[in-house]
Design a protein around this motif. Structure first.
Motif, mmCIF file in Angstrom:
data_model
loop_
_atom_site.group_PDB
_atom_site.id
_atom_site.type_symbol
_atom_site.label_atom_id
_atom_site.label_comp_id
_atom_site.label_asym_id
_atom_site.label_seq_id
_atom_site.Cartn_x
_atom_site.Cartn_y
_atom_site.Cartn_z
ATOM 1 N N VAL A 156 -5.139 1.567 -4.731
ATOM 2 C CA VAL A 156 -4.971 1.817 -3.294
ATOM 3 C C VAL A 156 -6.303 1.682 -2.570
ATOM 4 O O VAL A 156 -6.395 1.055 -1.496
ATOM 5 N N VAL A 157 -7.370 2.260 -3.136
ATOM 6 C CA VAL A 157 -8.696 2.180 -2.521
ATOM 7 C C VAL A 157 -9.144 0.725 -2.407
ATOM 8 O O VAL A 157 -9.694 0.300 -1.374
ATOM 9 N N VAL B 77 0.838 -1.205 0.000
ATOM 10 C CA VAL B 77 0.000 0.000 0.000
ATOM 11 C C VAL B 77 0.870 1.251 0.000
ATOM 12 O O VAL B 77 0.612 2.210 -0.753
ATOM 13 N N GLU B 78 1.916 1.271 0.810
ATOM 14 C CA GLU B 78 2.811 2.438 0.853
ATOM 15 C C GLU B 78 3.485 2.655 -0.503
ATOM 16 O O GLU B 78 3.640 3.793 -0.951
ATOM 17 N N LEU C 136 -7.263 -1.938 -2.126
ATOM 18 C CA LEU C 136 -6.493 -2.598 -1.076
ATOM 19 C C LEU C 136 -6.990 -2.199 0.313
ATOM 20 O O LEU C 136 -7.051 -3.033 1.225
ATOM 21 N N TYR C 137 -7.344 -0.931 0.498
ATOM 22 C CA TYR C 137 -7.885 -0.487 1.784
ATOM 23 C C TYR C 137 -9.232 -1.144 2.079
ATOM 24 O O TYR C 137 -9.612 -1.296 3.247
ATOM 25 N N ARG C 138 -9.943 -1.537 1.049
ATOM 26 C CA ARG C 138 -11.219 -2.229 1.245
ATOM 27 C C ARG C 138 -11.027 -3.700 1.611
ATOM 28 O O ARG C 138 -11.998 -4.408 1.853
ATOM 29 N N ASP D 291 -4.672 5.300 -7.782
ATOM 30 C CA ASP D 291 -5.567 5.627 -6.662
ATOM 31 C C ASP D 291 -6.628 4.556 -6.472
ATOM 32 O O ASP D 291 -6.957 4.180 -5.336
ATOM 33 N N GLU E 129 0.899 4.137 -2.895
ATOM 34 C CA GLU E 129 0.623 5.536 -2.535
ATOM 35 C C GLU E 129 1.784 6.434 -2.964
ATOM 36 O O GLU E 129 1.572 7.557 -3.452
#
Length: 354
Positions: free
Chosen positions: A59-60, A36-37, A62-64, A56, A40
């Protein structure tokens, strides 16, 4: 449908630079950053809006809580199923860096073959453009001026020279119209190339040659085996891997691949299935058999692709060595004919004076 693989030589680059993205991502992961880093960081530095949008969205996803392969699958229009499958195979072993390295090596090898073909076509293309430019200069500038001189001299002129003189008068009287027509043709040609149709029509034109069709098939098989080998070395089974790389082949070869897939599912060896359905030569069949005996099928498919690449390179070198002198001879003959026809009236005049 034929020539789908070769057409990638002439297609414009994708909006998303997949190989560069993989190289940068691999560097950041090796530096100790998390996935993720790393994504980003790449998104923050990206200047192109379309590329940044894709990063973007990754990243979204992966955060989900989605896996990286699932996130890539949602971006299939820029990443493709082959890339997603490569990443998916790494998620089972936890070796994303290794899979990225394999994909970078794969893409680099594909690009080497592509660059060889394109670089070999540059010199003949420049030679053709220069030759056409010289012929255009003679017909559009030199011949009209000679025509005016010959009209003042008069006398008996050979009929071919007379035709050239008539062209000179026409070019002199309609110079602006010819210039506008030439500019329109150039603009149409540039638009044709920019739209991406030039490569497709060139492939169709060259397909009249059986030798070209054979080499086209070799190029497509090279991409197919290299892609298949990468997936096998990543731990994907042969049948799912075949389905993932089927789009590397044109439609008629895809039908043969479907038959080979059914044969493999029925228990036939991969080498025998590929040979029976026309997807392997005698040499590559023997190499695949070695891979089956040693259990290193992925590596052996890479060697099959390298063998095909060497065969393509050898044919390209032979074709260029044959085509360049033929092209130079044709251009020289046309230019020499024009010049000779311009000077024939002068020779006739010199003979009449004697």
């Amino acid at each position: 449908a034929g020539g789908a693989g070769v057409l990638t030589l002439f297609s414009r680059a994708r909006a998303f630079p997949l190989v560069m993205f993989s190289q940068e991502l691999l560097t950041l992961l090796n530096a100790g950053l998390s996935l993720v880093e790393s994504l980003e960081t790449l998104a923050e530095k990206e200047a192109q809006p379309e590329v940044r949008r894709v990063l973007d969205e990754l990243v979204v996803s992966l955060y989900r809580g989605q896996s990286f392969s699932d996130a890539l699958r949602q971006q299939a229009d820029v990443c493709g199923p082959l890339y997603g499958a490569t990443v998916q195979s790494s998620e089972k072993s936890g070796a994303l860096e290794d899979s990225l390295g394999k994909y970078i090596a794969y893409a680099t090898q594909i690009d080497v073959a592509r660059r060889k073909i394109i670089s070999s076509s540059i010199y003949p293309a420049i030679l053709g453009v220069v030759g056409l430019g010289v012929i255009g200069f003679l017909l559009g500038y030199v011949v009209p001026r000679f025509a005016k001189v010959f009209e003042e001299i008069g006398g008996d002129i050979p009929w071919m020279s007379r035709l050239l003189i008539h062209w000179g008068h026409f070019a002199q009287d309609n110079g602006r119209l010819l210039v506008m027509l030439l500019l329109a043709l150039v603009a149409a040609a540039l638009a044709f190339v920019a739209r991406g149709d030039a490569g497709r029509h060139l492939i169709r034109l060259l397909q009249f040659s059986r030798k070209f069709r054979d080499q086209q098939a070799v190029y497509e098989l090279s991409r197919f085996y290299r892609s298949l080998g990468m997936l096998l070395r990543g731990g994907i089974a042969i049948l799912p891997a075949i389905r993932l790389v089927a789009d590397q082949l044109p439609e008629d070869a895809r039908r043969q691949l479907k038959l080979a897939e059914e044969s493999i599912r029925g228990g036939m060896a991969v080498s025998e299935a590929m040979e029976r359905h026309g997807l392997a030569t005698a040499v590559s069949t023997r190499m695949l058999r070695v891979g089956e005996k040693t259990g290193r099928m992925g590596e052996m498919m890479d060697r099959v692709a390298s063998f095909y690449d060497a065969q393509i390179t050898q044919w390209i070198d032979y074709f260029v060595r044959m085509f360049e002198p033929i092209l130079m001879s044709v251009i020289g003959l046309v230019i020499g004919t024009i010049v000779a026809l311009m000077y024939f009236p002068i020779f006739e005049l010199a003979g009449s004076i004697k």
